[in-house]
Design an enzyme around this catalytic site. Structure first.
Site, PDB file in Angstrom:
ATOM      1  N   SER A   1      43.935  54.347  44.885  1.00 49.06           N
ATOM      2  CA  SER A   1      42.683  55.104  45.009  1.00 49.06           C
ATOM      3  C   SER A   1      42.904  56.603  45.223  1.00 49.06           C
ATOM      4  O   SER A   1      42.191  57.411  44.615  1.00 49.06           O
ATOM      5  CB  SER A   1      41.820  54.529  46.136  1.00 49.06           C
ATOM      6  OG  SER A   1      41.414  53.232  45.782  1.00 49.06           O
TER       7      SER A   1
ATOM      8  N   LYS B   1      36.172  44.938  54.464  1.00 44.01           N
ATOM      9  CA  LYS B   1      34.900  45.115  53.755  1.00 44.01           C
ATOM     10  C   LYS B   1      33.697  44.563  54.529  1.00 44.01           C
ATOM     11  O   LYS B   1      32.593  45.087  54.404  1.00 44.01           O
ATOM     12  CB  LYS B   1      34.973  44.488  52.364  1.00 44.01           C
ATOM     13  CG  LYS B   1      35.882  45.272  51.422  1.00 44.01           C
ATOM     14  CD  LYS B   1      35.830  44.763  50.017  1.00 44.01           C
ATOM     15  CE  LYS B   1      36.852  45.509  49.167  1.00 44.01           C
ATOM     16  NZ  LYS B   1      36.844  45.103  47.771  1.00 44.01           N
TER      17      LYS B   1
ATOM     18  N   TYR C   1      45.873  43.311  39.492  1.00 46.85           N
ATOM     19  CA  TYR C   1      46.673  43.995  38.470  1.00 46.85           C
ATOM     20  C   TYR C   1      48.119  44.005  38.939  1.00 46.85           C
ATOM     21  O   TYR C   1      48.411  43.671  40.095  1.00 46.85           O
ATOM     22  CB  TYR C   1      46.148  45.420  38.210  1.00 46.85           C
ATOM     23  CG  TYR C   1      45.737  46.137  39.456  1.00 46.85           C
ATOM     24  CD1 TYR C   1      46.646  46.863  40.198  1.00 46.85           C
ATOM     25  CD2 TYR C   1      44.427  46.047  39.919  1.00 46.85           C
ATOM     26  CE1 TYR C   1      46.272  47.497  41.366  1.00 46.85           C
ATOM     27  CE2 TYR C   1      44.036  46.686  41.101  1.00 46.85           C
ATOM     28  CZ  TYR C   1      44.973  47.404  41.808  1.00 46.85           C
ATOM     29  OH  TYR C   1      44.617  48.026  42.966  1.00 46.85           O
TER      30      TYR C   1
END
Ligand code: ATR
Length: 271
Positions: A16, A65, A216
């Protein structure tokens, strides 16, 4: 200087910071974006502290989260529905929670890959936080059906109950013999490279089934190897990562960054 960040644990391998600083540079916006290792049990204090010290917003990855959901004073509809938050911003001085994961997934599979989920038979592997974050957005696409398959049946049932009023959602078990032949199979499990004997029954897929892994890099190994062995088209979650990041960036800066091939190649080289 505007300050942004991503909180997670672990966080070392987060891409990020690279993505957001690339976006900022391409739009001539000056900002910093740092990766912060959150301490378990201290998220509220640490994340709140980042905002108190002038931070304008941050992303949240595993395992915070749900805690970010609790930190938010106001939330977007999709954050309320999924029960998880991956983007915190300040809206009129209040801590606002959003979730761009499902948006990023649909944008990638539909717009970038060209696979429309409408009327499709969709199988979702896994029933953890990653699954929870994308189920509503999948159902908004009005698939023919969405089935959840998970090692722990109870967790799949829980998600079905949670989201059943949003569309046709049900569980499926590996031993089910019905000829499902799913059009799309999405892997949201963290089985990754650990599970080399990953396999799905033949009645679950057909020649042109599209396989999509939300992960990924090496985390896709088991699912990708299985897809390759069965000559199925496979996509990893790099596109989703970029799309959810672009949407977070838009929430903060009201400017939509371009996802360039150059950026994709930079990320691929890091995997
Ligand atoms: P995330 O937020 O990444 O979804 P999570 O909430 O811990 O992480 O969920 C991980 C998911 O991967 C779960 O669905 C888990 O299955 P269980 O609910 O049975 O635990 C699944 N998973 C992890 N390792 C797995 C493995 N080796 N084989 C199959 N499923 C696995």
């Amino acid at each position: 200087m505007k300050k942004y960040a991503v909180f997670g644990n672990p966080i070392k391998h987060s891409m990020s910071p690279l993505i957001h600083t690339y976006f900022a540079k391409s739009l001539n916006i000056e900002l910093t974006y740092e990766a912060i290792l959150g301490n378990i049990g201290k998220f509220q204090i640490e994340a709140g502290g980042f905002l108190k010290k002038g931070g304008l917003g941050f992303n949240i990855t595993l395992p915070f989260k749900q805690e970010a959901f609790n930190l938010a004073e106001t939330r977007s509809d999709i954050a309320e529905i999924t029960g998880s938050v991956n983007t915190i911003s300040l809206k009129k001085g209040r801590v606002h929670g959003d979730n761009t994961d499902g948006y990023g997934f649909i944008k990638d599979i539909k717009n970038n890959i060209g696979c429309n989920l409408e009327s499709k038979k969709v199988l979702l592997l896994g029933a953890g936080g990653a699954a929870m974050g994308i189920i509503p957005n999948i159902l908004y696409e009005r698939p023919f059906e969405l089935k959840i398959c998970n090692r722990t049946l109870e967790k799949a049932k829980k998600l079905c109950n949670k989201f059943s009023d949003l569309g046709k959602l049900d569980i499926v078990e590996m031993q089910d013999t019905e000829n499902y032949k799913f059009d799309v199979i999405i892997n949201s499990t963290s089985a990754g490279m650990s599970n080399s004997d990953f396999s799905l029954p033949v009645n679950f897929f057909k020649d042109n089934t599209v396989c999509y892994d939300l992960s990924y890099g090496i985390a896709t190994n088991s699912f990708k190897n299985w897809a390759d062995k069965n000559n199925l088209i496979f996509y990893d979650g790099l596109g989703m990562l970029l799309e959810q990041a672009a949407e977070s960036f838009y929430i903060w800066e009201s400017k939509r960054p371009l996802i360039t091939d150059e950026l994709k190649n930079i990320l691929k080289a890091k995997l």
